[in-house]
Enzyme design. Structure first.
Site, short mmCIF file in Angstrom:
data_model
loop_
_atom_site.label_atom_id
_atom_site.label_comp_id
_atom_site.label_asym_id
_atom_site.label_seq_id
_atom_site.Cartn_x
_atom_site.Cartn_y
_atom_site.Cartn_z
N GLU A 193 0.79 -1.23 0.00
CA GLU A 193 0.00 0.00 0.00
C GLU A 193 0.82 1.29 0.00
O GLU A 193 0.60 2.18 0.84
CB GLU A 193 -0.99 0.00 1.18
N GLU A 225 -6.50 -7.40 -2.17
CA GLU A 225 -7.03 -7.28 -0.80
C GLU A 225 -8.44 -6.76 -0.89
O GLU A 225 -8.71 -5.80 -1.62
CB GLU A 225 -6.22 -6.27 0.04
#
Length: 430
Positions: free
Chosen positions: A231, A344
């Site tokens: 991320e 995710e």
């Protein structure tokens, strides 16, 4: 997943992953001691060189993933803690993943900074604890035995397990503002010493010889992908140029030293559009997904889906918003000629938009169907967990836990079953 999925003050309250990791890393400290104590105890058969090399490397060609010349589409999961836990815990969750038919698992390949509650893999700049690699080594070996592929991010955007802030503290002594404006955090992308330290860590991981398999990580097809980061965000440069420059440099470097593995950025899919009212489509996080995915050394685009945590329009109708978010990225991936993996995604049951497990299952069904019908290369729910060393189930730190267990007391049994059914559908799809 991060400690906070929000980027600005939003109407919903974000899940606090600081709380998640406060418990998770404490558990890791005990389990890692057990795992390291057991290092070197594998049988001769377990240590057989090349044991996991009976299947080919996954490749990316013409907008799809391929294996031995055939299309490769998958359903998978995340289990970040494989790099820190005992062999028993690793066996438990990977056996469950195999029983579900999941073919790809994403787990951390980093633990930065000595003196924390976890066992550091990189104790300081350029210094490593080889004994602490035992859990990750065993996980790679076990996954290979089960025919499961692994995705390994090399650093965390967030301070969990050290992350980018640890590099910034090492080299610049600056405080952590990962959850603020990121001015300190974002020096990670531009400081020459930090960049060289990151490259050295990438080399260490890629060339590390696994004592259970006899293979360097870069020679083991069990490892499908090396990801640049979990991320990555760069709030101090809304244009996205800083993150893009770093990702271009580091993806080319990782591809050079690990040419047979896939390379992905590991970003969340933020579009970086100036003036966009909907936060994930805006430029707030300094990431432009289409430009990152288009980089020549990036093999596929990654997408994360957390509408409840992102708030605003996304949180108002998580199922519909998440479905459209997925469809948008699949369409843009096709235009770029790159595969797309929804790596995710997660929802937690609350009293508003997702009032019960039935509502959550409906959303998960819609999202996985969007991937299947839209030609997505794969998807990986957050997160599969299993038994801990005392036989109990791993705690539900963030409300996203899925367990493969038929007991009527397991509130996630129907979600686990739908993911298992989806895995079979993805494996059969072409």
């Amino acid at each position: 997943m991060s400690s906070s999925k929000t980027g600005r003050a939003l109407p919903t309250t974000p899940l606090d992953r600081r709380t998640l990791l406060a418990g998770a890393t404490a558990l890791a400290a005990t389990a890692t001691a057990t795992a390291v104590a057991g290092a070197g105890t594998a049988s001769a058969a377990e240590r057989r060189p090349g044991a996991s090399a009976t299947h080919g490397f996954v490749t990316a060609r013409h907008g799809s993933l391929r294996l031995n010349g055939d299309p490769f589409r998958f359903a998978g999961t995340n289990c970040y803690y494989l790099h820190q836990q005992s062999h028993y815990m690793i066996d438990s969750v990977l056996d469950d993943a195999a029983a579900m038919g999941l073919s790809v698992v994403r787990a951390w390949a980093f633990a930065d900074g000595d003196g924390h509650s976890y066992r550091a893999l990189q104790t300081g700049p350029g210094t490593y604890d080889d004994a602490a690699f035992d859990s990750l080594d065993y996980a790679v070996h076990k996954a290979g035995e089960l025919g499961i592929r692994l995705v390994l991010p090399l650093v965390n955007n967030w301070p969990d397990y050290g992350g980018m802030q640890q590099y910034v503290q090492w080299f610049l002594g600056l405080s952590d503002d990962s959850y603020g404006d990121g001015a300190n955090h974002d020096r990670f992308y531009t400081h020459a010493g930090i960049k060289e330290c990151y490259r050295a860590w990438a080399r260490k991981v890629v060339r590390h010889v696994n004592p259970y398999t006899g293979l360097r990580y870069c020679d083991d097809p069990t490892i499908m992908t090396f990801e640049l980061a979990n991320e990555p965000r760069c709030r101090s440069d809304k244009s996205g140029a800083t993150l893009l420059t770093w990702a271009a440099e580091m993806s080319a470097y990782v591809k050079k030293i690990a040419p047979r593995q896939l390379v992905a950025v590991g970003d969340e899919g933020f579009y970086g559009r100036v003036g966009a009212a909907d936060y994930p489509y805006s430029d707030y996080e300094g990431a432009v997904w289409t430009k990152l995915t288009a980089l020549p050394s990036v093999d596929y685009g990654t997408v994360h889906v957390y509408p409840q945590n992102w708030g605003g329009t996304a949180g108002a109708d998580p199922q519909a918003w998440g479905t459209q978010w997925i469809k948008d990225h699949l369409a843009d991936g096709r235009a770029l000629g790159k595969p797309v993996v929804v790596e995710e995604f997660g929802l937690h049951v609350n009293t508003a938009t997702i009032p019960d497990a039935t509502a959550r299952d409906a959303a998960y069904t819609a999202w996985t169907k969007a991937v299947l019908d839209g030609g997505g290369a794969g998807d990986q729910f957050w997160l599969l967990t299993s038994r801990t060393d005392d036989g109990a189930f791993y705690p539900d730190y963030d409300g996203h836990r899925i367990m493969w267990n038929s007991d009527q007391a397991n509130p996630t049994r129907t979600a686990a079953r739908l993911f298992s059914d989806h895995a079979r559908a993805m494996a059969a799809a072409r």
